[in-house]
Motif scaffolding. Structure first.
Motif, PDB file in Angstrom:
ATOM      1  N   ASP A   2      41.792  56.922 120.440  1.00 42.46           N
ATOM      2  CA  ASP A   2      42.160  57.810 119.343  1.00 42.46           C
ATOM      3  C   ASP A   2      42.003  57.095 118.002  1.00 42.46           C
ATOM      4  N   VAL A   3      40.758  57.058 117.546  1.00 40.56           N
ATOM      5  CA  VAL A   3      40.488  56.328 116.299  1.00 40.56           C
ATOM      6  C   VAL A   3      41.133  57.012 115.105  1.00 40.56           C
ATOM      7  N   VAL A   4      41.193  58.336 115.131  1.00 42.70           N
ATOM      8  CA  VAL A   4      41.745  59.058 113.986  1.00 42.70           C
ATOM      9  C   VAL A   4      43.221  58.711 113.813  1.00 42.70           C
ATOM     10  N   GLN A   5      43.941  58.700 114.936  1.00 43.99           N
ATOM     11  CA  GLN A   5      45.359  58.344 114.879  1.00 43.99           C
ATOM     12  C   GLN A   5      45.530  56.927 114.334  1.00 43.99           C
ATOM     13  N   ARG A   6      44.650  56.062 114.766  1.00 48.12           N
ATOM     14  CA  ARG A   6      44.766  54.663 114.351  1.00 48.12           C
ATOM     15  C   ARG A   6      44.537  54.531 112.847  1.00 48.12           C
ATOM     16  N   PHE A  34      49.147  55.412 106.574  1.00 43.91           N
ATOM     17  CA  PHE A  34      50.428  56.060 106.259  1.00 43.91           C
ATOM     18  C   PHE A  34      51.536  55.705 107.236  1.00 43.91           C
ATOM     19  N   GLY A  35      51.205  55.161 108.364  1.00 47.44           N
ATOM     20  CA  GLY A  35      52.223  54.981 109.388  1.00 47.44           C
ATOM     21  C   GLY A  35      52.733  53.563 109.422  1.00 47.44           C
ATOM     22  N   ASP A  36      53.634  53.325 110.334  1.00 50.47           N
ATOM     23  CA  ASP A  36      54.129  51.981 110.451  1.00 50.47           C
ATOM     24  C   ASP A  36      53.986  51.467 111.878  1.00 50.47           C
ATOM     25  N   ALA A  37      53.149  52.170 112.664  1.00 50.04           N
ATOM     26  CA  ALA A  37      52.932  51.712 114.038  1.00 50.04           C
ATOM     27  C   ALA A  37      52.093  50.441 114.019  1.00 50.04           C
ATOM     28  N   ASP A  38      52.058  49.767 115.160  1.00 49.77           N
ATOM     29  CA  ASP A  38      51.311  48.517 115.261  1.00 49.77           C
ATOM     30  C   ASP A  38      49.829  48.826 115.458  1.00 49.77           C
ATOM     31  N   VAL A  39      49.080  48.841 114.351  1.00 44.64           N
ATOM     32  CA  VAL A  39      47.677  49.217 114.455  1.00 44.64           C
ATOM     33  C   VAL A  39      46.801  48.077 114.943  1.00 44.64           C
ATOM     34  N   SER A  40      47.343  46.869 114.977  1.00 48.19           N
ATOM     35  CA  SER A  40      46.499  45.757 115.402  1.00 48.19           C
ATOM     36  C   SER A  40      46.275  45.790 116.906  1.00 48.19           C
ATOM     37  N   ASN A  41      47.126  46.514 117.612  1.00 44.41           N
ATOM     38  CA  ASN A  41      46.973  46.583 119.064  1.00 44.41           C
ATOM     39  C   ASN A  41      46.227  47.862 119.455  1.00 44.41           C
ATOM     40  N   ILE A  42      44.944  47.689 119.757  1.00 43.70           N
ATOM     41  CA  ILE A  42      44.113  48.844 120.101  1.00 43.70           C
ATOM     42  C   ILE A  42      44.674  49.573 121.314  1.00 43.70           C
ATOM     43  N   ARG A  43      45.312  48.797 122.162  1.00 45.68           N
ATOM     44  CA  ARG A  43      45.853  49.357 123.399  1.00 45.68           C
ATOM     45  C   ARG A  43      46.741  50.578 123.133  1.00 45.68           C
ATOM     46  N   ASN A  44      47.436  50.573 122.003  1.00 51.70           N
ATOM     47  CA  ASN A  44      48.310  51.707 121.693  1.00 51.70           C
ATOM     48  C   ASN A  44      47.527  52.992 121.485  1.00 51.70           C
ATOM     49  N   ALA A  51      32.471  57.418 112.878  1.00 55.38           N
ATOM     50  CA  ALA A  51      31.841  56.320 112.143  1.00 55.38           C
ATOM     51  C   ALA A  51      32.760  55.844 111.018  1.00 55.38           C
ATOM     52  N   THR A  52      33.400  56.813 110.354  1.00 51.60           N
ATOM     53  CA  THR A  52      34.283  56.453 109.253  1.00 51.60           C
ATOM     54  C   THR A  52      35.450  55.600 109.752  1.00 51.60           C
ATOM     55  N   CYS A  53      36.015  56.018 110.849  1.00 52.12           N
ATOM     56  CA  CYS A  53      37.147  55.269 111.392  1.00 52.12           C
ATOM     57  C   CYS A  53      36.729  53.871 111.817  1.00 52.12           C
ATOM     58  N   HIS A  54      35.581  53.803 112.507  1.00 53.10           N
ATOM     59  CA  HIS A  54      35.098  52.489 112.915  1.00 53.10           C
ATOM     60  C   HIS A  54      34.794  51.637 111.692  1.00 53.10           C
ATOM     61  N   ASN A  55      34.520  52.308 110.580  1.00 53.21           N
ATOM     62  CA  ASN A  55      34.161  51.628 109.346  1.00 53.21           C
ATOM     63  C   ASN A  55      35.416  51.318 108.532  1.00 53.21           C
ATOM     64  N   ALA A  56      36.552  51.317 109.182  1.00 54.21           N
ATOM     65  CA  ALA A  56      37.841  51.034 108.550  1.00 54.21           C
ATOM     66  C   ALA A  56      38.151  51.984 107.407  1.00 54.21           C
ATOM     67  N   GLY A  57      37.712  53.216 107.492  1.00 59.36           N
ATOM     68  CA  GLY A  57      38.148  54.221 106.538  1.00 59.36           C
ATOM     69  C   GLY A  57      37.194  54.500 105.399  1.00 59.36           C
ATOM     70  N   ASP A  58      36.171  53.701 105.250  1.00 57.65           N
ATOM     71  CA  ASP A  58      35.165  54.028 104.243  1.00 57.65           C
ATOM     72  C   ASP A  58      34.301  55.160 104.761  1.00 57.65           C
TER      73      ASP A  58
END
Lengths: 277, 383
Positions: free
Chosen positions: A77-81, A87-97, B204-211
């Motif tokens: 779920d890349v969008v959630q990440r 805007f969130g405060d979840a642990d985004v460094s852990n892809i596993r989440n 692609a945008t997400c993989h691109n860290a938001g750009d």
């Protein structure tokens, strides 16, 4: 055969010899069971019955025309990440989440053996079954984002249903145990109806089945009524408290049996003794 | 004995590979099938890929195990039934052909001993039909009817019933199945107009860290152009329903093709083609020929049998013209090499001179689901 005969139907599901042979072969050979048959002959119900008999939990994956093979394994779920990172405060460094298992992933991850139902596999794109070949063969898949392999802890029994809307690829068919659910004959149909409606009187059963099998013979129906429609129809008939004789004369509630306008018209024509076209 | 089954299955046209076969042997070896009934169901589950294989399986199974079953399983059942029958006929009139019930049973055993295979009809052996005193559905004045209350039906008997004949791929022509097959006839290509690939862009945008990164793609379209040419009338009348089914299957799917056109002709293609079955609304064949490209896929349907002059000489129906039918056919093939001919007649009629002449121009297939499937393979890869 006794030690293998693990499946023999349930109180709610009538299985015949061929079906039992197929299910047990799939269990012993650890191959997916491919179930084909007319709509409404109980393909999905079969998976539920098998899971019930074996005492295993059932994971269902209902395939749609837009379903991709990978969704059954996992989604990232890349969008959630991205949202969390801004805007969130979840642990985004852990892809596993952000990795969520699909039904296949969940079935592999389960600690106990399960039944995995891949329902209506032919709804998806023509390449869909091929995309799952390796995963179902090896019972493992790789989560690319984590570079991790998820291996089935307990090999699940895979049941795949198909309405034959699309041709399934040969390589896929080769690996499956095949079972075709034939349309039940009258005697078996009576048993099936009895399982669903135990209190049904013999008069109503006879009158309704007479009409039902006559309707199935009407030429040119787009969708002849099947078991599930018959059971629905009988339920309505029982609820309405109609006299069994009126079924033969009046043909009440035909809309339950026939879903298409053209089919309904053909059935009514037949009743009036006209030739249906 | 098992190997016989494999070869009989293959003789029936079932694609049984080494993988399936070893799987089957493995299953038998692990005790999944201890008798013929079990073997029948197990074999069907592991060696058939579709219900259209069932009839071939039944035939192969019956052929392989017919004699064997008489030798083991069936005999046991018969003897059992005999004891049963004796009880039931006690006190009834003894059949006049034999002195006593004992004699009759003795004779029955004797014949069963000598009998090596299944018999249908005839007046002596145990089997079905016929006038032997032993067997089923016979017309002997008296004797022993085998079957009925004899308990479970044997696998070979089940196989002999050929209940699945109607599902054979080389016989049936079911509308939905046809559509399934026609769906194979597609050549998808990303050649539509460019459009924004929204999921791709988000990804692609997400993989691109938001750009923001815009992704475009071409719409996927079926490029396939299908032309259906059908023989109507005359010797085709008995096949009208099947041709019609193919036509409705194709026209119901026309939205999935880039273009779909259907014309009818009479006997052979001459200077006119018709937009309707009644052949009132006509179009010049040359006009249609001019539009054909190598990308078109042509399916011709007809029995291809006619009087030789109708194909080879300057004859045309209904009017007169200068070109022979075979010239017109060659022109079609020239414009669009990916063309096949579907013939509703059984293959044994294809020896006819005009049929083989046309078969040399267009690869010819049965008008059946299997035939269409084979034909479409040819259409996808014409060379």
């Amino acid at each position: 055969m006794a030690e293998f005969a693990q499946f023999s139907g349930t109180d709610r599901y009538i299985a015949d010899e061929a079906l039992m042979a197929s299910v047990n072969a799939a269990l012993v050979l650890e191959r997916p069971l491919l179930v084909k048959g007319e709509p409404g002959t109980g393909k999905t119900l079969l998976a539920h019955a098998v899971a019930e008999t074996l005492g295993r939990p059932l994971y269902s994956w209902h395939v749609k025309s837009t379903t991709k093979a990978e969704e059954g394994l996992y989604t990232y779920d890349v969008v959630q990440r991205l949202n969390d990172s801004r805007f969130g405060d979840a642990d985004v460094s852990n892809i596993r989440n952000y990795i969520k298992y699909g039904p296949v992933g969940l079935a592999f991850d389960s600690d106990e053996p399960v039944v995995l139902l891949i329902d209506e596999v032919d709804k998806a794109d023509i390449e869909f079954p091929n995309d799952l070949l390796r995963e179902l063969d090896e019972m493992a898949f790789t989560v690319r984002e984590l570079e991790e392999t998820v291996r089935a802890k307990q090999r699940p029994l895979v049941i795949i249903t198909s309405n034959a809307e699309k041709e399934l690829p040969d390589a896929f068919l080769r690996r499956c145990v095949f079972h075709f659910i034939d349309f039940p004959d009258r005697e078996r149909m009576e048993r099936i109806v009895h399982v669903h409606l135990p209190t049904l009187g013999p008069d109503l059963m006879k009158a309704a089945l007479d009409r039902f099998f006559a309707f199935r013979k009407v030429a040119g129906l787009r969708k002849p009524p099947s078991t599930s429609e018959l059971v629905d129809w009988l339920t309505v008939l029982v609820a309405s408290g109609l006299d069994p004789a009126s079924i033969t004369e009046g043909d009440p509630f035909l809309g339950v049996l026939f879903k298409g306008e053209a089919d309904l018209a053909a059935a009514v024509d037949k009743r009036r003794g006209r030739k249906s076209w | 004995m098992f190997v016989d089954l494999l070869f009989n299955l293959r003789a029936q046209g079932l694609v049984v590979g080494v993988g399936e076969w070893t799987g089957f042997l493995d299953a038998v070896g692990r005790g999944l099938a201890t008798d013929l009934d079990g073997m029948y169901h197990l074999g069907r589950a592991l060696l058939c890929r579709s219900e259209s294989d069932f009839d071939g399986f039944d035939l192969a199974f019956a052929k392989t195990f017919q004699g064997m079953e008489i030798a083991d399983d069936l005999r046991e059942k018969l003897e059992e039934w005999l004891r049963d029958a004796k009880e039931r006929t006690e006190g009834e009139r003894v059949p006049h052909e034999f002195e006593s019930m004992e004699d009759l049973l003795e004779a029955f055993r004797d014949r069963l001993e000598k009998q090596k295979e299944r018999h249908d009809g005839g007046n002596h052996w145990v089997g079905t039909g016929g006038t032997s005193p032993f067997g089923n559905s016979g017309r002997a004045a008296n004797g022993i009817r085998v079957g009925g209350s004899a308990g479970g039906r044997s696998a070979v008997a089940t196989a002999m019933e050929r209940r699945w004949e109607g599902y054979r791929g080389d016989r049936t022509l079911d509308l939905r199945e046809l559509k399934v097959v026609l769906r194979l006839l597609r050549s998808l290509a990303h050649d539509g107009p460019m459009e924004l690939d929204l999921p791709g862009t988000i990804d692609a945008t997400c993989h691109n860290a938001g750009d923001i990164e815009l992704v475009e793609k071409r719409e996927r379209r079926n490029r396939l152009k299908l032309v259906l040419l059908m023989d109507a009338g005359g010797s085709m009348a008995p096949h009208a329903e099947r041709v019609e089914k193919l036509f409705s299957a194709a026209s119901q799917m026309k939205d999935t093709f880039k273009s779909f056109e259907a014309y009818s002709f009479h006997n052979c293609v001459y200077q006119w083609l018709y937009k309707d079955i009644e052949q009132l609304d006509r179009v010049a064949t040359s006009e249609i020929l001019a539009k054909l490209t190598p990308q078109h896929r042509i399916i011709l349907v007809g029995d291809a049998s006619m009087a030789p002059y109708e194909l080879f000489s300057s004859y045309s129906w209904p009017s007169t013209t200068t070109d022979a039918g075979i010239d017109w056919l060659r022109r079609i093939k020239q414009r669009s090499p990916a063309a096949i001919w579907l013939n509703p007649d059984p293959q044994r009629f294809w020896q006819h001179p005009t049929v083989s002449a046309i078969g040399r121009i267009f690869p010819m297939f049965d008008l059946s689901v299997q035939g269409l499937k084979d034909g479409i393979k040819k259409l996808r890869v014409p060379h």
